[in-house]
Write a protein that holds these residues in place. Structure first.
Motif, short mmCIF file in Angstrom:
data_model
loop_
_atom_site.label_atom_id
_atom_site.label_comp_id
_atom_site.label_asym_id
_atom_site.label_seq_id
_atom_site.Cartn_x
_atom_site.Cartn_y
_atom_site.Cartn_z
N UNK A 233 -41.34 109.38 25.26
CA UNK A 233 -41.62 110.07 24.01
C UNK A 233 -43.05 109.78 23.55
N UNK A 234 -43.51 110.55 22.56
CA UNK A 234 -44.90 110.36 22.10
C UNK A 234 -44.99 109.42 20.91
N UNK A 235 -43.91 109.20 20.17
CA UNK A 235 -43.94 108.25 19.05
C UNK A 235 -42.66 107.41 19.06
N UNK A 236 -42.84 106.14 18.73
CA UNK A 236 -41.73 105.18 18.61
C UNK A 236 -41.91 104.44 17.29
N UNK A 237 -40.84 104.37 16.51
CA UNK A 237 -40.94 103.72 15.21
C UNK A 237 -39.64 102.97 14.92
N UNK A 238 -39.76 101.77 14.40
CA UNK A 238 -38.59 100.96 14.03
C UNK A 238 -38.31 101.09 12.54
N UNK A 239 -37.05 100.95 12.20
CA UNK A 239 -36.63 100.91 10.79
C UNK A 239 -35.44 99.97 10.70
N UNK A 240 -35.07 99.63 9.48
CA UNK A 240 -33.96 98.70 9.29
C UNK A 240 -33.16 99.10 8.06
N UNK A 241 -31.84 98.95 8.16
CA UNK A 241 -30.94 99.07 7.02
C UNK A 241 -30.35 97.69 6.76
N UNK B 236 -27.95 90.35 11.21
CA UNK B 236 -27.00 91.14 10.44
C UNK B 236 -27.57 92.43 9.88
N UNK B 237 -28.77 92.83 10.32
CA UNK B 237 -29.34 94.10 9.90
C UNK B 237 -29.03 95.18 10.93
N UNK B 238 -29.03 96.44 10.48
CA UNK B 238 -28.94 97.57 11.40
C UNK B 238 -30.36 98.01 11.72
N UNK B 239 -30.76 97.86 12.97
CA UNK B 239 -32.09 98.27 13.40
C UNK B 239 -32.01 99.69 13.95
N UNK C 160 -19.48 100.24 -0.46
CA UNK C 160 -19.70 99.94 -1.87
C UNK C 160 -20.67 98.77 -2.03
N UNK C 161 -21.63 98.70 -1.13
CA UNK C 161 -22.62 97.62 -1.13
C UNK C 161 -24.00 98.21 -1.35
N UNK C 162 -24.93 97.34 -1.74
CA UNK C 162 -26.33 97.77 -1.86
C UNK C 162 -26.93 97.87 -0.46
N UNK C 163 -27.74 98.89 -0.25
CA UNK C 163 -28.36 99.11 1.06
C UNK C 163 -29.84 99.39 0.85
N UNK C 164 -30.67 98.67 1.61
CA UNK C 164 -32.11 98.87 1.53
C UNK C 164 -32.62 99.34 2.88
N UNK C 165 -33.47 100.35 2.85
CA UNK C 165 -34.03 100.88 4.08
C UNK C 165 -35.53 100.64 4.16
N UNK C 166 -35.97 100.11 5.28
CA UNK C 166 -37.40 99.83 5.50
C UNK C 166 -37.85 100.52 6.78
N UNK C 167 -38.92 101.29 6.70
CA UNK C 167 -39.46 101.99 7.87
C UNK C 167 -40.77 101.32 8.28
N UNK C 168 -40.88 101.03 9.57
CA UNK C 168 -42.06 100.34 10.06
C UNK C 168 -43.16 101.27 10.53
#
Length: 520
Positions: free
Chosen positions: A171-179, A223-226, A257-265
């Motif tokens: 692929x031409x782009x690769x990007x990580x994120x986390x929940x 314990x994060x979803x990558x 029913x939990x708080x979820x934070x998303x971070x994009x790298x």
């Protein structure tokens, strides 16, 4: 390539094993050597190995003890025993532990190579069975993705596995994120269901994506979803990433029913850059505390922002806090803590380091009031705290527990126990035993031990260890001395034993403690 460890207290044997077999030809690599079982176990903290070739009779930990301990950690590691002993009891116990072969020294190389060939066939059959089962396939893919993200996989092995597991490499782009999922104290922990949640996220995330785009999700060890975002386009539009992450975040919030934070790298141009993008995400999460808002999504623009400590927080007024603790004014203590952790403004996240350092200062100040402080309830929970409010709750919990016991009626120790406590205080770095002290006090050691436990509420050995760990904790936090040097200063001449005792009483290792308490 399979990993191999050689364990023998005879250096010539180890060197001979390294040289006499063509490990590359057998698709194997020696990743480490050790002179005893304890050293081998410590080397495997970074991850298990596929094969261990070990002697039996070694100092500190025998080969059989090493096998039992390793199998408890990783049942898939295989073993070959090399021994100078033909005694039946060793052979029988080795067989009961499920070793691949028991070879006598000097080693018959043909038999050893035949054993290795047999194991390779077993490995191939095991891999095929796993790949044929969907769940095992997913576990294998998660493992490869975790190792890829952490840069702990050989490049050649990754390319081979990526093709088999359908991990895109062109692929031409690769990007990580986390929940990051943060549950409440009540109810089930959402991370118990992390594999299922991760699979659901991947299904939801891949709906209605632009052509050439895709998402792979996997849980990591924290314990994060990558997430791996890939795209075939070069236009640089990342709006689809935000939309997909929003869909996944909303689904997880509704289900748990939990708080979820998303971070994009950061985006990278080849698959080789994905680990760098992962690091930018994990570094951002490591360096920040979140406010108690429900959910949000943030993008890490660059490495400078990932490490930006934008929230400057002066330390607490410790003299005032010490006085409040001594006076036992619980209401005033709570008001002090609440005011310190009160942050004005609408920021969603804060720099973690100044708040963590201040929280540790406040909790250690309370612990100084205890005769036998237990640091496990401080440092153990810190790694699981992600919000400012939870950090404040931990500080209040630790301080309350201390005040509840400190301001009860003071204990009056007998002269004998006072003498023992004074010896520990002044000579904790020396070798101490009830037998020696009982001779000095002209008491029977059993009687002195019973008297000590009755008055102090703990055994003499536990008290000494707790006192030494207390002194070691201060040296770790407030000096630059090496861990081995600190161990010797507080009375532990065996660094391995010091590590075990520190983890037992403090809840974390010395290295983890210094990592948690990052100096300003």
């Amino acid at each position: 390539m399979r990993s191999v460890m050689l364990v023998d207290d005879e250096p010539l044997i180890v060197k001979g094993m390294q040289a006499i077999i063509d490990w590359d030809q057998n698709n194997m690599e020696i990743v480490g050597t050790a002179c005893n079982g304890l050293e081998a176990l410590s080397m495997m903290d970074g991850g298990p190995v596929d094969l261990i070739i070990t002697d039996i009779m070694m100092p500190q930990m025998t080969g059989l003890e090493l096998i039992r301990e390793t199998k408890a950690r990783n049942p898939y590691t295989k073993f070959i025993i090399l021994s100078g002993y033909e005694e039946f009891q060793y052979v029988r116990e080795g067989i009961s532990l499920g070793v691949e072969n028991y070879l006598l020294k000097p080693v018959n190389m043909e038999e050893l190579e035949a054993t290795i060939k047999h194991m390779q066939r077993d490995w191939e059959h095991e891999e095929m069975r796993q790949i044929q089962m969907d769940q095992s396939w997913r576990i294998l893919r998660n493992n490869i993705l975790q190792r890829w993200a952490n840069e702990t996989i050989d490049a050649k092995e990754f390319r081979e596995r990526a093709q088999l597991l359908e991990i895109p490499m062109n692929k031409s782009t690769y990007c990580a994120a986390s929940l990051r999922i943060v549950g409440d104290d009540q109810g089930d922990d959402p991370q118990m269901y992390l594999p299922g949640i991760t699979e659901q996220c991947e299904q939801i995330g891949n709906k209605d994506l632009p052509d050439g785009c895709g998402i792979i999700c996997f849980p990591d060890q924290e314990g994060d979803i990558m997430l791996l975002f890939v795209s075939a386009g070069t236009e640089g539009n990342d709006e689809w990433q935000i939309q997909a992450l929003t869909r996944m975040k909303q689904a997880v919030t509704e289900d748990t029913d939990a708080r979820v934070w998303g971070i994009i790298g950061q985006s990278e141009s080849t698959y080789l850059g994905f680990p760098k993008s992962c690091k930018s995400v994990k570094l951002w999460l490591k360096n920040h505390l979140f406010m108690d808002c429900n959910t949000f999504i943030m993008q890490v623009e660059n490495e400078e922002e990932a490490t930006n400590q934008h929230q400057k927080k002066p330390g607490p007024a410790m003299e005032q806090f010490h006085k409040l603790l001594r006076d036992g004014e619980v209401t005033e203590v709570d008001r002090f803590i609440d005011e310190f952790f009160n942050v004005e403004g609408k920021e969603l996240c804060l720099a973690r380091t100044p708040f963590f350092n201040s929280a540790i200062q406040l909790m250690l100040a309370a612990k100084e009031l205890e005769k036998t402080p237990d640091y496990g309830d401080i440092f153990g929970p810190l790694s699981r705290i992600h919000t400012l409010n939870k950090l404040k709750q931990l500080v209040r919990k630790v301080v309350h527990r201390t005040l509840d016991t400190y301001h009860t009626a003071e204990k009056t120790y007998s002269p004998h126990i006072m003498a023992v406590l004074e010896v520990v205080k002044n000579h904790y770095q020396d070798e101490l035993s009830l037998k020696t002290l009982s001779q000095r006090l002209e008491l029977h050691p059993n009687y002195l031990g019973q008297l000590f436990q009755q008055e102090v509420g703990t055994t003499f050995s536990d008290y000494v260890n707790q006192y030494r760990i207390e002194r070691a904790t201060h040296l770790l936090l407030y000096s630059d001395k090496k861990t081995a040097e600190i161990a010797g200063e507080v009375g532990y001449w065996d660094s391995t034993y010091f590590y075990r005792q520190f983890k037992k009483y403090a809840g974390v290792s010395p290295t983890e403690l210094r990592s948690i308490y990052m100096k300003k």
